[in-house]
Design a protein around this motif. Sequence first.
Motif, PDB file in Angstrom:
ATOM      1  N   LEU A   1       0.838  -1.198   0.000  1.00  0.00           N
ATOM      2  CA  LEU A   1       0.000   0.000   0.000  1.00  0.00           C
ATOM      3  C   LEU A   1       0.874   1.249   0.000  1.00  0.00           C
ATOM      4  O   LEU A   1       0.618   2.188  -0.758  1.00  0.00           O
ATOM      5  CB  LEU A   1      -0.938   0.001   1.204  1.00  0.00           C
ATOM      6  CG  LEU A   1      -1.783   1.255   1.398  1.00  0.00           C
ATOM      7  CD1 LEU A   1      -2.680   1.514   0.192  1.00  0.00           C
ATOM      8  CD2 LEU A   1      -2.597   1.146   2.679  1.00  0.00           C
ATOM      9  N   GLU A   2       1.904   1.245   0.823  1.00  0.00           N
ATOM     10  CA  GLU A   2       2.821   2.384   0.878  1.00  0.00           C
ATOM     11  C   GLU A   2       3.480   2.616  -0.485  1.00  0.00           C
ATOM     12  O   GLU A   2       3.553   3.755  -0.963  1.00  0.00           O
ATOM     13  CB  GLU A   2       3.901   2.117   1.930  1.00  0.00           C
ATOM     14  CG  GLU A   2       4.917   3.228   2.072  1.00  0.00           C
ATOM     15  CD  GLU A   2       5.999   2.891   3.093  1.00  0.00           C
ATOM     16  OE1 GLU A   2       6.973   3.647   3.130  1.00  0.00           O
ATOM     17  OE2 GLU A   2       5.880   1.885   3.820  1.00  0.00           O
ATOM     18  N   GLN A   3       3.910   1.548  -1.129  1.00  0.00           N
ATOM     19  CA  GLN A   3       4.523   1.671  -2.462  1.00  0.00           C
ATOM     20  C   GLN A   3       3.524   2.202  -3.485  1.00  0.00           C
ATOM     21  O   GLN A   3       3.861   3.024  -4.329  1.00  0.00           O
ATOM     22  CB  GLN A   3       5.079   0.317  -2.916  1.00  0.00           C
ATOM     23  CG  GLN A   3       6.293  -0.102  -2.142  1.00  0.00           C
ATOM     24  CD  GLN A   3       6.708  -1.534  -2.457  1.00  0.00           C
ATOM     25  OE1 GLN A   3       6.034  -2.256  -3.168  1.00  0.00           O
ATOM     26  NE2 GLN A   3       7.850  -1.939  -1.897  1.00  0.00           N
ATOM     27  N   PHE A   4       2.281   1.710  -3.399  1.00  0.00           N
ATOM     28  CA  PHE A   4       1.245   2.181  -4.313  1.00  0.00           C
ATOM     29  C   PHE A   4       1.047   3.680  -4.152  1.00  0.00           C
ATOM     30  O   PHE A   4       0.987   4.429  -5.132  1.00  0.00           O
ATOM     31  CB  PHE A   4      -0.074   1.439  -4.073  1.00  0.00           C
ATOM     32  CG  PHE A   4      -1.213   1.999  -4.862  1.00  0.00           C
ATOM     33  CD1 PHE A   4      -1.366   1.666  -6.198  1.00  0.00           C
ATOM     34  CD2 PHE A   4      -2.118   2.875  -4.287  1.00  0.00           C
ATOM     35  CE1 PHE A   4      -2.404   2.205  -6.951  1.00  0.00           C
ATOM     36  CE2 PHE A   4      -3.166   3.412  -5.026  1.00  0.00           C
ATOM     37  CZ  PHE A   4      -3.309   3.077  -6.356  1.00  0.00           C
ATOM     38  N   ILE A   5       0.964   4.140  -2.909  1.00  0.00           N
ATOM     39  CA  ILE A   5       0.757   5.571  -2.649  1.00  0.00           C
ATOM     40  C   ILE A   5       1.938   6.380  -3.171  1.00  0.00           C
ATOM     41  O   ILE A   5       1.743   7.411  -3.826  1.00  0.00           O
ATOM     42  CB  ILE A   5       0.516   5.816  -1.141  1.00  0.00           C
ATOM     43  CG1 ILE A   5      -0.837   5.241  -0.739  1.00  0.00           C
ATOM     44  CG2 ILE A   5       0.600   7.302  -0.825  1.00  0.00           C
ATOM     45  CD1 ILE A   5      -1.077   5.203   0.757  1.00  0.00           C
ATOM     46  N   GLN A   6       3.142   5.918  -2.928  1.00  0.00           N
ATOM     47  CA  GLN A   6       4.333   6.661  -3.385  1.00  0.00           C
ATOM     48  C   GLN A   6       4.444   6.684  -4.903  1.00  0.00           C
ATOM     49  O   GLN A   6       4.842   7.697  -5.481  1.00  0.00           O
ATOM     50  CB  GLN A   6       5.597   6.037  -2.801  1.00  0.00           C
ATOM     51  CG  GLN A   6       5.763   6.310  -1.325  1.00  0.00           C
ATOM     52  CD  GLN A   6       7.016   5.654  -0.762  1.00  0.00           C
ATOM     53  OE1 GLN A   6       7.719   4.905  -1.432  1.00  0.00           O
ATOM     54  NE2 GLN A   6       7.297   5.958   0.485  1.00  0.00           N
ATOM     55  N   ASN A   7       4.093   5.596  -5.559  1.00  0.00           N
ATOM     56  CA  ASN A   7       4.299   5.490  -7.003  1.00  0.00           C
ATOM     57  C   ASN A   7       3.122   5.927  -7.861  1.00  0.00           C
ATOM     58  O   ASN A   7       3.318   6.348  -8.998  1.00  0.00           O
ATOM     59  CB  ASN A   7       4.687   4.051  -7.378  1.00  0.00           C
ATOM     60  CG  ASN A   7       5.981   3.624  -6.761  1.00  0.00           C
ATOM     61  OD1 ASN A   7       6.889   4.423  -6.558  1.00  0.00           O
ATOM     62  ND2 ASN A   7       6.100   2.355  -6.437  1.00  0.00           N
ATOM     63  N   GLU A   8       1.921   5.817  -7.338  1.00  0.00           N
ATOM     64  CA  GLU A   8       0.746   6.033  -8.169  1.00  0.00           C
ATOM     65  C   GLU A   8      -0.065   7.270  -7.820  1.00  0.00           C
ATOM     66  O   GLU A   8      -0.831   7.752  -8.643  1.00  0.00           O
ATOM     67  CB  GLU A   8      -0.177   4.804  -8.094  1.00  0.00           C
ATOM     68  CG  GLU A   8       0.490   3.505  -8.489  1.00  0.00           C
ATOM     69  CD  GLU A   8       0.921   3.470  -9.948  1.00  0.00           C
ATOM     70  OE1 GLU A   8       0.235   4.086 -10.791  1.00  0.00           O
ATOM     71  OE2 GLU A   8       1.937   2.813 -10.239  1.00  0.00           O
ATOM     72  N   ILE A   9       0.073   7.755  -6.609  1.00  0.00           N
ATOM     73  CA  ILE A   9      -0.774   8.888  -6.194  1.00  0.00           C
ATOM     74  C   ILE A   9       0.079  10.137  -6.101  1.00  0.00           C
ATOM     75  O   ILE A   9       1.118  10.172  -5.528  1.00  0.00           O
ATOM     76  CB  ILE A   9      -1.468   8.593  -4.864  1.00  0.00           C
ATOM     77  CG1 ILE A   9      -2.412   7.399  -5.035  1.00  0.00           C
ATOM     78  CG2 ILE A   9      -2.235   9.804  -4.383  1.00  0.00           C
ATOM     79  CD1 ILE A   9      -3.153   6.994  -3.792  1.00  0.00           C
TER      80      ILE A   9
END
Length: 100
Positions: free
Chosen positions: A92-100
């Motif tokens: 989830l943390e990676q998704f937030i950093q990379n996609e949002i």
Amino acid sequence: MDSVEVFKALSNKTRLQILSWLKDPETHFPAQEQLSLDCHGVCVGQIQIKCGLSQSTVSEYLSLLQRTGLVTATRVGQWTYYKRNEEGIKLLEQFIQNEI
């Protein structure tokens, strides 16, 4: 990881509190007789007591958190123990950093 479902799961104050409590279970829950809080997790009954909600509501919340990959469940006899899934939280943390 279905990001929409994860964010829906996180949109509830009690579910966020549960994740926070499970981050440091020894601070937020009493010791369990034979199972380690860190290794096995916290019994659903203890989570229910801390939330002050019905067991069915807490079970539903925990089931949703498990389906989204934010917690894991371990069954020991008739009891279910929950703990944070740190790998799922890192995703989830990676998704937030990379996609949002």
